[in-house]
Design an enzyme around this catalytic site. Structure first.
Site, PDB file in Angstrom:
ATOM      1  CB  THR A   1     -21.471 167.037   8.771  1.00 17.03           C
ATOM      2  OG1 THR A   1     -21.479 167.541  10.111  1.00 17.03           O
ATOM      3  CG2 THR A   1     -22.848 166.539   8.378  1.00 17.03           C
ATOM      4  CG  ASP A   2     -17.697 167.433  12.888  1.00 15.92           C
ATOM      5  OD1 ASP A   2     -17.638 167.071  14.072  1.00 15.92           O
ATOM      6  OD2 ASP A   2     -18.505 168.302  12.474  1.00 15.92           O
TER       7      ASP A   2
ATOM      8  CB  THR B   1     -25.089 164.853  13.850  1.00 12.22           C
ATOM      9  OG1 THR B   1     -23.993 165.413  14.569  1.00 12.22           O
ATOM     10  CG2 THR B   1     -26.370 165.561  14.239  1.00 12.22           C
TER      11      THR B   1
END
Ligand code: ASP
Length: 327
Positions: A93-94, A21
């Site tokens: 970030t996942d 992101t």
């Protein structure tokens, strides 16, 4: 007058971009590495920046193959370029906590390596990416970050790769290690560390990627009320190298899981049992017949990474148990 080589007095930082992101517009990771860095001109006030584009993917698309390639690249860069002060990796970030933990166990250097991401795309109001990227560079050039293993920096908090995990689907303050806290903070005027890492990492680790072409295959099975033992049969019969069972607190498990595991004994498959509960070590009593060990306080995704690396050293359950107690 001989040409002067203007050597920058600023520390040299390599920024490796992978996607996520932080490099996205409307949620699609499409901003290429150099553009990501150019969007934060203030970076140049702190460091001489080099950029390497590793990938442009959401981190849900990361694989153990990516981890292996990334870890090898980082070790090569740190080995070859002794002037590098440290490395920042921009990442989704996942699965950031997974890549961070893998690198924490395999980078052979004391130099700071910081993973950074964002929860808002670059086009969103109050996008958090630029500030996070600047903060990551500020941490990586700070002496206090040396020898602290791989770090995760978001929203002005500095977390240890081993302990930090994503806790919120949307909020910019998503990375926490609820009981173990943060190593430090990025204040406007200074980087402040308040804790030190105690588990072995990076240069203290025995896991050497240099001769590895692929990682052992370890999968995760989630226990649940009414679990059917046939689910386990699928995993036990597909020729994997190790298995993580994520079950209830205290190693208690459903009847189906227990029955399935007892039948697993003939497979001689190294099995590590962890808990779905977020905090604390898992302790308890496993069925005597089950060839398994407990995963200390590591949750499923990180226990999987440690078991993958442990299996590059041994398949003996006793030795694996010792590795889990140490890391
Ligand atoms: N939303 C995720 C991120 O924060 C997407 C990803 O992990 O790539 O980066």
């Amino acid at each position: 007058m001989p040409a002067q080589t203007i050597t920058s007095s600023k520390p040299k930082v390599l920024i490796i971009t992978t996607g996520g992101t932080i490099a996205s517009v409307n949620g699609k990771p499409m901003i290429d590495g150099p553009a990501l860095v150019q969007a934060v001109p203030t970076l140049k006030e702190y460091a001489e920046i080099e950029v390497m584009v590793f990938s442009k993917i959401g981190s849900s698309q990361m694989t153990p193959g990516h981890w292996l390639r990334l870890g090898k690249s980082i070790n090569e860069y740190l080995q070859k370029d002794k002037d590098l002060a440290g490395i920042v990796i921009t990442h989704g970030t996942d699965t950031m906590e997974e890549t961070a933990f893998f690198l924490n166990l395999t980078i052979q250097s004391q130099k700071p390596v910081v993973l950074v991401g964002s929860m808002r795309s670059s086009n969103e109001i109050s996008a958090d990416g630029p500030a996070n990227l600047l903060n990551a560079v500020r941490v990586v050039i700070d002496q206090q970050a040396t020898g602290q293993g791989v770090l995760v920096v978001l929203n002005e908090h500095i977390g240890a790769a081993r302990n930090i995990f994503k806790t919120h689907n949307r909020n910019v303050h998503t990375f926490h290690s609820p009981e173990l806290g943060y190593l430090g903070f990025v204040d406007p005027d200074a980087i402040k560390f308040y804790q030190k890492v105690i588990h072995p990492h990076t240069h203290q680790s025995e896991f050497d990627l240099s001769d590895m072409d692929q990682l052992p295959v370890v999968e995760i099975v989630q226990d649940f009320t009414g679990f059917d033992e046939s689910i386990l049969k699928y995993f036990l019969n597909k020729g994997i190298d190790g298995l993580i069972i994520q079950t209830f607190a205290g190693g208690r498990m459903s009847a189906g899981m227990r029955k399935g595991l007892i039948k697993a004994t003939e497979k001689q498959l190294p099995i590590v049992v962890t808990s779905s509960v977020a905090n604390g070590r898992i302790i308890g009593q496993l069925p005597a017949e089950v060839p398994a060990i407990f995963a200390s306080d590591l949750r499923g995704n990180k226990a999987r990474i440690l078991l993958m690396l442990a299996l590059t050293q041994t398949r003996g359950l006793g030795e694996i148990k010792e590795i889990f107690e140490r890391y």
